[in-house]
Design a protein around this motif. Structure first.
Motif, PDB file in Angstrom:
ATOM      1  N   ARG A 147       0.693  -1.097  -0.116  1.00 19.30           N
ATOM      2  CA  ARG A 147      -0.037  -0.041   0.193  1.00 19.30           C
ATOM      3  C   ARG A 147       0.869   1.177   0.060  1.00 19.30           C
ATOM      4  O   ARG A 147       0.510   2.239  -0.442  1.00 19.30           O
ATOM      5  CB  ARG A 147      -0.880   0.071   0.954  1.00 19.30           C
ATOM      6  CG  ARG A 147      -0.518   0.018   2.461  1.00 19.30           C
ATOM      7  CD  ARG A 147      -1.310   0.136   3.632  1.00 19.30           C
ATOM      8  NE  ARG A 147      -0.789   0.149   4.950  1.00 19.30           N
ATOM      9  CZ  ARG A 147      -0.423  -0.964   5.753  1.00 19.30           C
ATOM     10  NH1 ARG A 147      -0.924  -2.100   5.236  1.00 19.30           N
ATOM     11  NH2 ARG A 147      -0.195  -0.823   6.786  1.00 19.30           N
ATOM     12  N   TYR A 148       2.093   0.979   0.494  1.00 16.96           N
ATOM     13  CA  TYR A 148       3.105   2.464   0.436  1.00 16.96           C
ATOM     14  C   TYR A 148       4.010   2.279  -0.725  1.00 16.96           C
ATOM     15  O   TYR A 148       4.600   3.130  -1.188  1.00 16.96           O
ATOM     16  CB  TYR A 148       3.721   2.311   1.497  1.00 16.96           C
ATOM     17  CG  TYR A 148       3.083   2.514   2.929  1.00 16.96           C
ATOM     18  CD1 TYR A 148       2.192   3.519   3.329  1.00 16.96           C
ATOM     19  CD2 TYR A 148       3.288   1.391   3.817  1.00 16.96           C
ATOM     20  CE1 TYR A 148       1.620   3.506   4.251  1.00 16.96           C
ATOM     21  CE2 TYR A 148       2.530   1.413   4.974  1.00 16.96           C
ATOM     22  CZ  TYR A 148       1.926   2.499   5.103  1.00 16.96           C
ATOM     23  OH  TYR A 148       1.139   2.575   6.561  1.00 16.96           O
ATOM     24  N   GLY A 149       3.473   1.322  -1.957  1.00 18.18           N
ATOM     25  CA  GLY A 149       4.188   1.363  -3.112  1.00 18.18           C
ATOM     26  C   GLY A 149       4.289   2.903  -3.826  1.00 18.18           C
ATOM     27  O   GLY A 149       5.257   3.122  -4.575  1.00 18.18           O
ATOM     28  N   HIS A 150       3.282   3.475  -3.775  1.00 19.42           N
ATOM     29  CA  HIS A 150       3.033   4.775  -4.563  1.00 19.42           C
ATOM     30  C   HIS A 150       4.166   5.639  -3.976  1.00 19.42           C
ATOM     31  O   HIS A 150       4.804   6.454  -4.829  1.00 19.42           O
ATOM     32  CB  HIS A 150       1.545   5.325  -4.301  1.00 19.42           C
ATOM     33  CG  HIS A 150       1.342   6.743  -4.456  1.00 19.42           C
ATOM     34  ND1 HIS A 150       1.430   7.169  -5.917  1.00 19.42           N
ATOM     35  CD2 HIS A 150       1.463   7.569  -3.717  1.00 19.42           C
ATOM     36  CE1 HIS A 150       1.139   8.634  -5.640  1.00 19.42           C
ATOM     37  NE2 HIS A 150       1.042   8.931  -4.418  1.00 19.42           N
ATOM     38  N   TYR A 151       4.317   5.795  -2.534  1.00 18.03           N
ATOM     39  CA  TYR A 151       5.233   6.893  -1.920  1.00 18.03           C
ATOM     40  C   TYR A 151       6.826   6.218  -2.590  1.00 18.03           C
ATOM     41  O   TYR A 151       7.597   7.050  -2.776  1.00 18.03           O
ATOM     42  CB  TYR A 151       5.293   6.687  -0.528  1.00 18.03           C
ATOM     43  CG  TYR A 151       3.864   7.319  -0.140  1.00 18.03           C
ATOM     44  CD1 TYR A 151       3.374   8.588  -0.527  1.00 18.03           C
ATOM     45  CD2 TYR A 151       2.704   6.515   0.307  1.00 18.03           C
ATOM     46  CE1 TYR A 151       2.084   8.984   0.127  1.00 18.03           C
ATOM     47  CE2 TYR A 151       1.473   6.747   0.882  1.00 18.03           C
ATOM     48  CZ  TYR A 151       1.332   8.191   0.484  1.00 18.03           C
ATOM     49  OH  TYR A 151      -0.168   8.750   0.805  1.00 18.03           O
TER      50      TYR A 151
END
Length: 76
Positions: free
Chosen positions: A7-11
């Motif tokens: 879920r933090y891949g975007h960051y």
């Protein structure tokens, strides 16, 4: 070393992408300083300022750009 949750891949994408892009842009902007022997000093300072400026822009813009690209293309 533990892995970062998906879920933090975007960051993570934003950190990596902005770091690479700013690194290249700072190197191009610092090229004239090679003859003075100040290339690395100028490059590192330029990269730091550019990266701190672009990181929030990339993190916010990446999902919007991805959605726009998905709307502009068709799936096979």
């Amino acid at each position: 070393m533990g892995r970062i949750p998906h879920r933090y891949g975007h960051y993570l994408y934003g950190v990596i992408q902005s770091g690479i892009t700013c690194s290249i842009a700072a190197a191009i902007a610092s090229f004239p300083f090679i003859k003075d022997g100040a290339f690395l000093q100028h490059w590192f300072r330029s990269w730091g300022v550019a990266w701190l400026t672009m990181l929030p822009v990339v993190v916010v813009a990446a999902p919007l750009i991805r959605r726009l690209a998905e709307r502009m293309t068709s799936r096979p």
